[in-house]
Design an enzyme around this catalytic site. Structure first.
Site, mmCIF file in Angstrom:
data_model
loop_
_atom_site.group_PDB
_atom_site.id
_atom_site.type_symbol
_atom_site.label_atom_id
_atom_site.label_comp_id
_atom_site.label_asym_id
_atom_site.label_seq_id
_atom_site.Cartn_x
_atom_site.Cartn_y
_atom_site.Cartn_z
ATOM 1 N N HIS A 284 0.725 -1.288 0.122
ATOM 2 C CA HIS A 284 0.038 -0.030 0.087
ATOM 3 C C HIS A 284 0.940 1.406 -0.057
ATOM 4 C CE1 HIS A 284 -3.487 -2.498 0.380
ATOM 5 N NE2 HIS A 284 -3.347 -2.805 1.606
ATOM 6 N N HIS B 66 -6.261 -7.186 -0.388
ATOM 7 C CA HIS B 66 -6.495 -5.621 -0.539
ATOM 8 C C HIS B 66 -5.752 -5.232 -2.198
ATOM 9 C CE1 HIS B 66 -6.760 -6.375 3.571
ATOM 10 N NE2 HIS B 66 -7.913 -5.772 3.588
ATOM 11 N N ASP C 274 -4.438 -12.907 3.328
ATOM 12 C CA ASP C 274 -5.725 -12.510 3.961
ATOM 13 C C ASP C 274 -6.819 -12.574 3.109
ATOM 14 O OD1 ASP C 274 -4.580 -10.620 2.251
ATOM 15 O OD2 ASP C 274 -4.356 -8.669 3.647
ATOM 16 N N ASP D 212 -2.500 -10.562 -2.363
ATOM 17 C CA ASP D 212 -3.049 -9.996 -0.992
ATOM 18 C C ASP D 212 -4.443 -9.508 -1.283
ATOM 19 O OD1 ASP D 212 -1.851 -8.286 1.793
ATOM 20 O OD2 ASP D 212 -3.697 -7.489 0.838
HETATM 21 ZN ZN ZN Z 1 -4.018 -7.071 2.596
#
Ligand code: ZN
Length: 366
Positions: free
Chosen positions: A144, A183, A263, A181
């Site tokens: 991120h 996200h 995740d 991931d």
């Molecule tokens: Zn994540």
């Protein structure tokens, strides 16, 4: 048989995420202090300890990280941002990387630089043929983090620091990132947005995090595959086989970096996907098969998210089983509980979303 590098440092388990559960504790917001922040490093330490007691240990080549230098970080991050992390790092109780939810403890800069350095070390080993592929179990995560801002528990964009190093120092130009991931890998995407020789591919739960990020895109250097909540093994496998693999074949990278979060697993507290160890194994198998085809199997896995302390180690062992070709000796002790819950379902609305992502490939040159 592949030689598989593996990297962990005890300091990765010393990341101090503070006493908040997610954001900092705040009595006026009803946020109670708690011993285990959702991004507490024990989840990743438990993965490492599972490796240590598994039968995989003797099939891994252990490597040691050294901290990324300022020069290494500045290939990707702005001088202002690197200085900001250093300054926050000197505070008596640490600070935050920029969004108020990315804590670092006192001298946390050192661990963040060590995480980026771990990604670099694994990349060097793979590119120079010291090992065939590698898993860098690094922490804090990175995908991120943008050039000038940390967010979502990420301080430095470890994968991008390693790519920039490989391109400048190791003679590599074309690199693909496969980010599974749950996200969106917004930071990695933003860092390489204007570089057509780095393709960032992100499989993620649609609009899970960051907000308004990760929509399907037709940009030549970025391929986003947003998946509906509830997507399990078969949905991710379909996306890998019909979108990611063809994109990699077309792009022909010299090196593949995997932003390996766990995740999207069925037990994760921060997302609503349904992958099990079996799914991560299948993704790894597909990825290594296409990597063998396009880049001599040169793949570097870098740890990203994953917040279930019970299940992350099991999913991680699964990936290492596929890479080494050996059993951990443990299997998936949670399979009996998870398998009846629809983890292998593939519904029409999920298939449609994967098909729409595949359509983006049709006329484009990657
Ligand atoms: Zn994540």
């Amino acid at each position: 048989m592949r030689t598989v590098g593996y990297l962990w440092d005890s300091l990765y388990g010393w990341v101090d995420t503070g006493s908040g559960g997610f954001s900092p504790a705040d009595p006026l917001a009803g946020l109670q202090p708690i011993a285990h922040h959702v991004a507490h490093p024990d989840t990743k330490r438990r993965f490492h300890e599972a490796v240590q007691v598994s039968a995989l240990k003797e099939h891994l080549t252990f490597m040691q990280a050294t901290a990324a230098s300022d020069e290494d970080l500045l290939r990707v991050h702005t001088a202002e941002y690197v200085q900001r992390i250093k300054d926050q790092s000197t505070l008596a109780k640490g600070g935050d990387a920029g969004d108020g939810a990315t804590p670092l403890g006192k001298n946390g800069f050192h661990i963040a630089a060590l995480a980026a350095g771990g990604a670099m070390r694994a990349t060097k080993a793979v590119v120079e043929g010291e090992v065939d592929c590698a898993y860098a179990l690094i922490n804090p995560p990175g995908h991120h983090a943008e050039a000038g801002q940390g967010m979502g528990f990420c301080l430095f964009n470890n994968v991008s620091v390693a790519i920039a190093y490989a391109r400048e120092k190791l003679g590599i130009q074309r690199v693909a990132v496969v980010d599974w991931d749950v996200h969106h890998g917004n930071g990695t995407e933003a860092i390489w947005w204007d570089e057509p020789e780095v393709l960032t591919i992100s499989l993620h739960q649609h609009l899970c995090y960051p907000p308004e990020s990760g929509y399907r895109t037709t940009h030549p250097g970025a391929l986003n595959i947003p998946l509906p909540p509830g997507s399990g093994n078969k949905v991710y496998e379909l996306a890998m086989d019909t979108v990611v693999v063809p994109a990699l074949r077309r792009f022909k990278p010299e090196l593949i970096m995997v932003a390996s979060g766990f995740d999207a697993a069925a037990m994760d507290p921060l997302a609503r996907q349904m992958l099990t160890q079996r799914g991560f194994n299948a993704l790894t198998e597909s990825l290594m098969a296409v990597a063998d085809e396009v880049c001599g199997g040169k793949v570097v896995f870098c740890q990203e998210g994953g917040y279930c302390p019970h299940y992350v180690p099991i999913c991680g062992l699964g990936v290492l089983e596929v890479l080494t070709g050996h059993s951990s000796g443990f299997g998936d002790p949670f399979a009996e509980m998870l398998d009846p819950q629809g983890v292998d379902d593939l519904y029409e609305h999920q298939r449609v979303e994967v098909e729409r992502a595949a359509e983006l490939l049709a006329p484009k040159e990657y």
